[in-house]
Design an enzyme around this catalytic site. Structure first.
Site, PDB file in Angstrom:
ATOM      1  N   ARG A   1       0.814  -1.223   0.000  1.00  0.00           N
ATOM      2  CA  ARG A   1       0.000   0.000   0.000  1.00  0.00           C
ATOM      3  C   ARG A   1       0.841   1.263   0.000  1.00  0.00           C
ATOM      4  NH1 ARG A   1      -2.906  -0.843   5.417  1.00  0.00           N
ATOM      5  NH2 ARG A   1      -0.797  -1.576   5.829  1.00  0.00           N
TER       6      ARG A   1
ATOM      7  N   GLU B   1       6.197   6.737  12.229  1.00  0.00           N
ATOM      8  CA  GLU B   1       5.854   7.618  13.338  1.00  0.00           C
ATOM      9  C   GLU B   1       6.853   8.770  13.275  1.00  0.00           C
ATOM     10  OE1 GLU B   1       4.442   6.000  17.394  1.00  0.00           O
ATOM     11  OE2 GLU B   1       6.610   6.340  17.555  1.00  0.00           O
TER      12      GLU B   1
ATOM     13  N   ASP C   1       4.968  24.421  15.437  1.00  0.00           N
ATOM     14  CA  ASP C   1       5.413  23.664  14.269  1.00  0.00           C
ATOM     15  C   ASP C   1       5.416  24.606  13.079  1.00  0.00           C
ATOM     16  OD1 ASP C   1       5.472  21.405  15.826  1.00  0.00           O
ATOM     17  OD2 ASP C   1       3.912  20.339  14.759  1.00  0.00           O
TER      18      ASP C   1
ATOM     19  N   ARG D   1      18.219  29.335   3.098  1.00  0.00           N
ATOM     20  CA  ARG D   1      17.619  30.014   4.248  1.00  0.00           C
ATOM     21  C   ARG D   1      18.568  29.868   5.436  1.00  0.00           C
ATOM     22  NH1 ARG D   1      11.963  30.923   3.377  1.00  0.00           N
ATOM     23  NH2 ARG D   1      11.178  29.730   1.608  1.00  0.00           N
TER      24      ARG D   1
ATOM     25  N   HIS E   1      19.985  31.032  10.839  1.00  0.00           N
ATOM     26  CA  HIS E   1      19.158  31.768  11.789  1.00  0.00           C
ATOM     27  C   HIS E   1      19.292  31.241  13.212  1.00  0.00           C
ATOM     28  CE1 HIS E   1      16.454  32.229   8.023  1.00  0.00           C
ATOM     29  NE2 HIS E   1      17.359  33.188   8.063  1.00  0.00           N
TER      30      HIS E   1
ATOM     31  N   LYS F   1      15.348  22.995  17.663  1.00  0.00           N
ATOM     32  CA  LYS F   1      14.566  22.665  16.461  1.00  0.00           C
ATOM     33  C   LYS F   1      14.709  21.189  16.121  1.00  0.00           C
ATOM     34  CE  LYS F   1      15.227  27.213  14.373  1.00  0.00           C
ATOM     35  NZ  LYS F   1      15.782  27.960  13.249  1.00  0.00           N
TER      36      LYS F   1
ATOM     37  N   TYR G   1       9.712  21.984  10.895  1.00  0.00           N
ATOM     38  CA  TYR G   1      10.513  22.034  12.112  1.00  0.00           C
ATOM     39  C   TYR G   1       9.658  22.401  13.308  1.00  0.00           C
ATOM     40  CZ  TYR G   1      11.415  26.546   9.723  1.00  0.00           C
ATOM     41  OH  TYR G   1      11.314  27.700   8.998  1.00  0.00           O
TER      42      TYR G   1
ATOM     43  N   GLU H   1      15.780  37.821  17.059  1.00  0.00           N
ATOM     44  CA  GLU H   1      16.193  37.099  15.848  1.00  0.00           C
ATOM     45  C   GLU H   1      17.516  37.645  15.321  1.00  0.00           C
ATOM     46  OE1 GLU H   1      14.248  35.980  11.558  1.00  0.00           O
ATOM     47  OE2 GLU H   1      13.912  37.986  12.350  1.00  0.00           O
TER      48      GLU H   1
ATOM     49  N   LYS I   1      17.732  39.990   4.116  1.00  0.00           N
ATOM     50  CA  LYS I   1      18.150  39.861   5.517  1.00  0.00           C
ATOM     51  C   LYS I   1      19.289  38.855   5.645  1.00  0.00           C
ATOM     52  CE  LYS I   1      15.549  37.536   8.242  1.00  0.00           C
ATOM     53  NZ  LYS I   1      14.439  37.033   9.031  1.00  0.00           N
ATOM     54  N   ASP I   2      19.193  37.730   4.939  1.00  0.00           N
ATOM     55  CA  ASP I   2      20.247  36.717   5.026  1.00  0.00           C
ATOM     56  C   ASP I   2      21.519  37.161   4.322  1.00  0.00           C
ATOM     57  OD1 ASP I   2      18.606  35.134   6.544  1.00  0.00           O
ATOM     58  OD2 ASP I   2      18.068  33.769   4.929  1.00  0.00           O
TER      59      ASP I   2
END
Length: 185
Positions: A23, A28, A53, A64, A67, A77, A137, A148, A173-174
């Site tokens: 199938r 989990e 989440d 990305r 951070h 995380k 995450y 931040e 920003k990055d």
């Protein structure tokens, strides 16, 4: 679930057990008791709880990060990929750590289903290796705009070995992030 230490203390790779049949498959993705027991088996202190989440979607070449949030809003995380693939990177920013400034990376994707536990005190970022990559995450503290911060992904002192791409897509920003030697205390 299989829990494996990395060369950086506290950073853990998690491989869930996947059950396949005609199938499809089942796994989990999170079980609080197994998560806590797995971290404790490696002498890693588990977080008290997760509060949020997050899911991001990125096209190939989107980078990305890196951070993090300042104390007392540091975020632990638990990172996984729902679709696609990323080169996932964590940088140790714990000033008291013997591995301060060191980084660890691995590919997380929808085939290997690996996850990375990144405790507070680390910067985190990733490079999407495929279009329509979706990253999930769980985080241990709520987002706090005032705390931040970012570390420059291309900081020569870090010397992170990012996969070659014809083009990297970054936020302004990055692009303007601080290098390791200029991070706030």
């Amino acid at each position: 679930m299989k829990f494996s230490s990395t060369p950086i203390s506290g950073l853990v790779v998690i491989e869930p057990e996947v059950f396949h049949d005609e199938r499809g498959w089942f796994m989990e993705s999170f079980n609080l008791q197994r998560f806590r027991n797995g971290l404790q088996s490696l002498s890693v202190v588990p977080p008290d709880y997760f509060v949020q989440d997050n899911i991001s979607s990125s096209k190939k070449g989107v980078l990305r990060g890196l951070h993090y949030q300042l104390k007392p809003f540091e975020q632990g995380k638990l990172v996984s990929v729902l679709q696609g693939a990323v080169y996932d990177v964590a940088v140790d920013l714990r000033t008291e750590s013997s591995t301060y400034g060191e980084w660890f990376a691995l590919e997380l994707n929808d085939s290997n289903k690996k996850m990375l536990w990144i405790p507070g005190g680390f910067a985190h970022g990733f490079l999407a290796l495929e279009d329509d990559t979706r990253v999930s995450y769980k985080v241990t503290h709520f987002y706090d705009k005032d705390s931040e911060r970012s570390v420059l992904w291309s900081d020569k002192k870090l010397n992170i070995e990012w996969p070659e791409m014809s083009n990297y897509f970054l936020s302004e920003k990055d692009r303007a992030a601080s290098v390791l030697d200029q991070l706030p205390e």
